[in-house]
Design a protein around this motif. Structure first.
Motif, PDB file in Angstrom:
ATOM      1  N   ILE A 181      -6.380  74.890   9.603  1.00 54.08           N
ATOM      2  CA  ILE A 181      -6.544  74.043   8.425  1.00 54.08           C
ATOM      3  C   ILE A 181      -5.210  73.517   7.909  1.00 54.08           C
ATOM      4  CG2 ILE A 181      -6.397  75.918   6.724  1.00 54.08           C
ATOM      5  CD1 ILE A 181      -8.957  73.021   6.669  1.00 54.08           C
ATOM      6  N   ALA A 182      -4.121  74.240   8.126  1.00 54.67           N
ATOM      7  CA  ALA A 182      -2.809  73.808   7.620  1.00 54.67           C
ATOM      8  C   ALA A 182      -2.154  72.768   8.518  1.00 54.67           C
ATOM      9  CB  ALA A 182      -1.881  75.010   7.462  1.00 54.67           C
ATOM     10  N   GLU A 183      -2.742  72.486   9.677  1.00 56.19           N
ATOM     11  CA  GLU A 183      -2.132  71.590  10.650  1.00 56.19           C
ATOM     12  C   GLU A 183      -2.839  70.233  10.654  1.00 56.19           C
ATOM     13  OE1 GLU A 183      -2.224  73.553  14.423  1.00 56.19           O
ATOM     14  OE2 GLU A 183      -1.625  75.477  13.568  1.00 56.19           O
ATOM     15  N   THR A 184      -2.224  69.280  11.341  1.00 52.71           N
ATOM     16  CA  THR A 184      -2.881  67.991  11.566  1.00 52.71           C
ATOM     17  C   THR A 184      -4.064  68.202  12.506  1.00 52.71           C
ATOM     18  OG1 THR A 184      -0.821  66.784  11.272  1.00 52.71           O
ATOM     19  CG2 THR A 184      -2.591  65.649  12.441  1.00 52.71           C
ATOM     20  N   ILE A 185      -5.245  67.748  12.105  1.00 59.65           N
ATOM     21  CA  ILE A 185      -6.439  67.878  12.935  1.00 59.65           C
ATOM     22  C   ILE A 185      -7.026  66.483  13.154  1.00 59.65           C
ATOM     23  CG2 ILE A 185      -8.749  68.876  13.143  1.00 59.65           C
ATOM     24  CD1 ILE A 185      -7.865  71.107  11.268  1.00 59.65           C
ATOM     25  N   LEU A 186      -6.983  66.019  14.373  1.00 60.50           N
ATOM     26  CA  LEU A 186      -7.522  64.707  14.710  1.00 60.50           C
ATOM     27  C   LEU A 186      -8.899  64.855  15.342  1.00 60.50           C
ATOM     28  CD1 LEU A 186      -4.364  63.028  16.301  1.00 60.50           C
ATOM     29  CD2 LEU A 186      -5.120  62.988  13.915  1.00 60.50           C
ATOM     30  N   VAL A 187      -9.654  63.759  15.337  1.00 61.00           N
ATOM     31  CA  VAL A 187     -10.971  63.767  15.971  1.00 61.00           C
ATOM     32  C   VAL A 187     -10.840  64.158  17.442  1.00 61.00           C
ATOM     33  CG1 VAL A 187     -12.941  62.330  16.639  1.00 61.00           C
ATOM     34  CG2 VAL A 187     -11.940  62.077  14.366  1.00 61.00           C
ATOM     35  N   GLU A 188      -9.735  63.700  18.087  1.00 56.03           N
ATOM     36  CA  GLU A 188      -9.523  64.031  19.498  1.00 56.03           C
ATOM     37  C   GLU A 188      -9.410  65.534  19.709  1.00 56.03           C
ATOM     38  OE1 GLU A 188      -7.959  59.860  18.924  1.00 56.03           O
ATOM     39  OE2 GLU A 188      -7.877  61.755  17.815  1.00 56.03           O
ATOM     40  N   HIS A 189      -8.806  66.237  18.766  1.00 58.58           N
ATOM     41  CA  HIS A 189      -8.661  67.691  18.879  1.00 58.58           C
ATOM     42  C   HIS A 189     -10.027  68.359  18.914  1.00 58.58           C
ATOM     43  CE1 HIS A 189      -4.578  67.276  16.560  1.00 58.58           C
ATOM     44  NE2 HIS A 189      -4.586  66.646  17.714  1.00 58.58           N
ATOM     45  N   LEU A 190     -10.917  67.904  18.035  1.00 54.95           N
ATOM     46  CA  LEU A 190     -12.241  68.507  17.947  1.00 54.95           C
ATOM     47  C   LEU A 190     -13.105  68.121  19.150  1.00 54.95           C
ATOM     48  CD1 LEU A 190     -12.898  67.849  14.140  1.00 54.95           C
ATOM     49  CD2 LEU A 190     -11.825  69.837  15.212  1.00 54.95           C
ATOM     50  N   ALA A 191     -12.921  66.882  19.621  1.00 50.04           N
ATOM     51  CA  ALA A 191     -13.749  66.411  20.734  1.00 50.04           C
ATOM     52  C   ALA A 191     -13.515  67.218  22.004  1.00 50.04           C
ATOM     53  CB  ALA A 191     -13.477  64.927  20.987  1.00 50.04           C
TER      54      ALA A 191
END
Length: 275
Positions: A181-191
């Motif tokens: 949660i403290a980091e940058t989370i992009l849609v690509e990361h989740l995909a």
């Protein structure tokens, strides 16, 4: 800290062990991007300026990887021999898809990709068994270039309907968001967690939850911030940072948008309610 030096092949395509990429000679300026894949306990720190003049600085360690412009400077932050791979991504594989990928891939951020992690482990095993040469390593670079183009390019997932997200996959996504949660989370990361393209994942996630993935991450940040705001010992500036907001102003604006009050007002209201 060891300065980043090394060399790549003449056409800019290369797949090198981290210790070779950091050897004397200097990284050769080539077009495209480099994929940095640390393994073991190696931590790489990268820094540079993008085309818009924005400064970037990140640290990368397994199981995360990062795609960096060739002008980025990177180094290991310990004196131990570095482990991992530096791969120069070859443009033109497969065709226009690789060119489109340059605009879509998640640059200057950490992300987890199971395929890339397995590729690094395979390369490590071949290297330790003395079964790899330059041609073999560069063949791996070609495969990785295709994977990056297909997985992250604009054409990824352009055809076909989105697959439904199972409860198990949603749980995996929820756990990842909480952990990072403290980091940058992009849609690509989740995909990549559910082996889908970013476009298909975004549609499938909204279909399954009623919420776009970007909004879901934002709401989770706000929820996490609420929990910390109830703790009187955590300064407001630390609450925003721990919840993944880039600046205190952004934290205040987003929190007010979804809670109707500023973080400070929320803390004061909670303090009054407990009395």
């Amino acid at each position: 800290m060891k300065p980043a030096t090394g060399s790549t092949s003449d056409d800019g395509v290369g797949c090198q062990p981290m210790n070779v990429a950091l050897a004397a000679g200097g990284l050769k300026p080539v077009s495209g991007f480099r994929l940095v894949v640390p393994t073991g306990n190696t931590v790489v720190r990268a820094a540079g300026i993008d085309d818009l003049g924005t400064n970037h600085s990140i640290s990368i360690s397994a199981p995360f990887v990062s795609i960096l412009p060739v002008g980025a400077q990177f180094a290991t932050i310990t004196d131990d021999p570095p482990n991992g791979w530096v791969i120069a991504l070859k443009p033109g594989l497969p065709g226009q898809a690789s060119q489109d990928a340059c605009d879509a891939i998640p640059k200057w951020t950490r992300f987890w990709d199971p395929f890339l992690s397995e590729t690094a482990e395979t390369l490590n095993a071949l290297l330790h068994a003395d079964l790899i040469d330059a041609a073999c390593a560069d063949a791996f670079a070609d495969v990785v270039s295709v994977h990056i183009a297909v997985r992250y390019g604009h054409c990824a997932g352009a055809a076909g309907p989105p697959l439904p997200l199972t409860r198990q996959r949603l749980t995996r996504i929820e756990a990842f968001v909480r952990e990072h949660i403290a980091e940058t989370i992009l849609v690509e990361h989740l995909a990549v967690l559910v082996h889908m393209s970013a476009s298909n994942f975004a549609r499938a996630f909204k279909m399954a939850t009623g919420t776009p993935p970007h909004l879901y991450v934002t709401l989770e940040r706000v929820k996490f911030a609420r929990t910390m705001l109830r703790e009187e010992t955590i300064p407001l500036v630390d609450v925003g940072a721990r919840a993944g907001f880039q600046t205190q102003q952004h934290f205040t604006e987003v929190f007010h948008r979804y809670d109707g009050m500023t973080p400070r007002a929320f803390r004061l209201a909670h303090r009054s309610a407990d009395r």
